[in-house]
Design a protein around this motif. Structure first.
Motif, PDB file in Angstrom:
ATOM      1  N   GLN A 102      60.021 -43.335  71.112  1.00  0.00           N
ATOM      2  CA  GLN A 102      61.446 -43.124  70.864  1.00  0.00           C
ATOM      3  C   GLN A 102      61.713 -41.754  70.245  1.00  0.00           C
ATOM      4  N   LYS A 103      60.805 -41.285  69.394  1.00  0.00           N
ATOM      5  CA  LYS A 103      60.978 -39.965  68.787  1.00  0.00           C
ATOM      6  C   LYS A 103      60.871 -38.863  69.833  1.00  0.00           C
ATOM      7  N   ILE A 151      61.479 -39.180  73.105  1.00  0.00           N
ATOM      8  CA  ILE A 151      62.660 -39.274  73.971  1.00  0.00           C
ATOM      9  C   ILE A 151      63.854 -38.603  73.307  1.00  0.00           C
ATOM     10  N   ALA A 152      64.069 -38.881  72.014  1.00  0.00           N
ATOM     11  CA  ALA A 152      65.187 -38.269  71.297  1.00  0.00           C
ATOM     12  C   ALA A 152      65.037 -36.757  71.232  1.00  0.00           C
ATOM     13  N   ALA A 153      63.808 -36.289  71.010  1.00  0.00           N
ATOM     14  CA  ALA A 153      63.574 -34.846  70.936  1.00  0.00           C
ATOM     15  C   ALA A 153      63.821 -34.180  72.282  1.00  0.00           C
ATOM     16  N   ASP A 185      65.946 -35.231  74.651  1.00  0.00           N
ATOM     17  CA  ASP A 185      67.396 -35.233  74.880  1.00  0.00           C
ATOM     18  C   ASP A 185      68.090 -34.149  74.062  1.00  0.00           C
ATOM     19  N   GLU A 186      67.586 -33.923  72.838  1.00  0.00           N
ATOM     20  CA  GLU A 186      68.212 -32.921  71.980  1.00  0.00           C
ATOM     21  C   GLU A 186      67.831 -31.496  72.383  1.00  0.00           C
ATOM     22  N   HIS A 206      63.631 -38.709  81.334  1.00  0.00           N
ATOM     23  CA  HIS A 206      64.301 -38.097  80.183  1.00  0.00           C
ATOM     24  C   HIS A 206      64.139 -36.571  80.250  1.00  0.00           C
TER      25      HIS A 206
END
Length: 322
Positions: free
Chosen positions: A283-284, A286-288, A290-291, A322
């Motif tokens: 999850q970390k 994936i978030a990185a 996207d950002e 992603h």
């Protein structure tokens, strides 16, 4: 085959090498369970001094399975006994029996001086023989080169055991390959067409007049029904900071823009797959992604190790990028 979719889809002892215990009876509680001595054995020292022609004489004493195991070790660099069993020794009566057979074979190859083990284990001593880590010796490398008509220099060097992180990472790459082979054996629709190991899977390219290399850990092509799924595989063991992973992702975007891979493979660019150790890390990342790349095309699959088999069987269709 159609690819018109976007898919990132023992014998006696050889006479020239005396006193090799290749014909000793194997006992399940003997030295295949012990931690290996990292120093070369006298037998291994004797073999390391053989000429290329003398090394080729070992072919008389090796069966096809022995050669297949040596080839696998040359490609993967390190393999656990359990991985060797899954690749080369079928289960006839029991898994433990197959492990013993694999251990016996490795014990013979070690007595010939072609392979060696490390002091450390993966999974601890309680994991038994399946946790032993194997690699080729220098003599083993020279033997395969001689068989294949390749030149190799004879050099002596001090024994250096690789770092634990390096061994774990290399074995994790090998585990992906073992699973690909097992999946291919298990179904008629899925066939493993090709695998490229490091450094053959590396891709040189130029960006802004600078030369770079994209360095995936493994590249694989899997025939899935009427399609081909192409994958670049990246192993993360949570030993690198996320910015290091994102920098490598940037290289993938740069390489995608060169169109090199697409020109060579009918317009198809392999899906880069990040395999991470746990859900939180997934999850970390994936978030990185996207950002850090909000305007870039989604091109990465991010999965845990437990999800790898399902990803390969499902194929490129329907996976979230992603």
């Amino acid at each position: 085959m159609s690819t018109d979719r976007y898919t990132n889809r023992s014998g006696e002892t050889p006479p020239q090498i005396p006193k090799l215990p290749a014909d000793a009876r194997f006992k399940g509680k003997e030295d295949y369970r012990l931690l290996a001595d990292p120093l070369p054995t006298p037998q291994a020292e004797a073999i390391s001094k053989l000429s290329q022609g003398q090394l080729l004489g070992l072919l008389e004493w090796l069966v096809p399975r022995d050669l297949e195991i040596l080839d696998s070790l040359r490609s993967a660099k390190y393999l656990l006994t359990g991985q060797i069993q899954r690749l080369h020794v079928p289960v006839v009566k029991s898994q433990s029996g197959a492990i013993r057979n694999a251990a016996n074979t490795m014990r013979k190859l070690k007595s010939y001086g072609l392979v060696k083990t490390f002091q450390r284990r993966i999974g601890g001593a309680r994991a038994g023989s399946s946790s032993l880590i194997w690699c080729l010796t220098e003599a083993g490398q020279r033997f395969l080169n001689a068989r294949d008509g390749l030149e190799s220099s004879r050099r002596s060097h001090r024994y250096l055991e690789p770092s634990y992180v390096h061994i774990r990472h290399t074995l994790a790459i090998a585990e992906c390959y073992v699973q690909l082979v097992e999946i291919s054996r298990g179904g008629k629709k899925l066939q493993l067409k090709s695998v490229e190991w490091e450094p053959d899977c590396w891709r040189p390219y130029t960006c802004d007049h600078h030369r770079f290399q994209l360095k995936p850990d493994l590249a694989a092509v899997v025939c899935n029904g009427e399609y081909e799924d192409r994958w670049f595989i990246e192993i993360d063991l949570n030993t690198e900071a996320l910015p290091v992973l994102l920098d490598k992702c940037k290289r993938y975007y740069q390489y995608l823009a060169t169109n090199i891979e697409q020109r060579q493979n009918g317009g198809v660019f392999p899906i880069p797959v990040w395999i991470v150790p746990e859900e939180d890390r997934k999850q970390k990342l994936i978030a990185a992604l996207d950002e850090s790349f909000p305007n870039a095309p989604n091109m990465f699959a991010v999965i845990t190790a437990e999800e790898f088999g399902g990803l390969i069987q499902t194929g490129a269709d329907g996976i979230e990028l992603h």
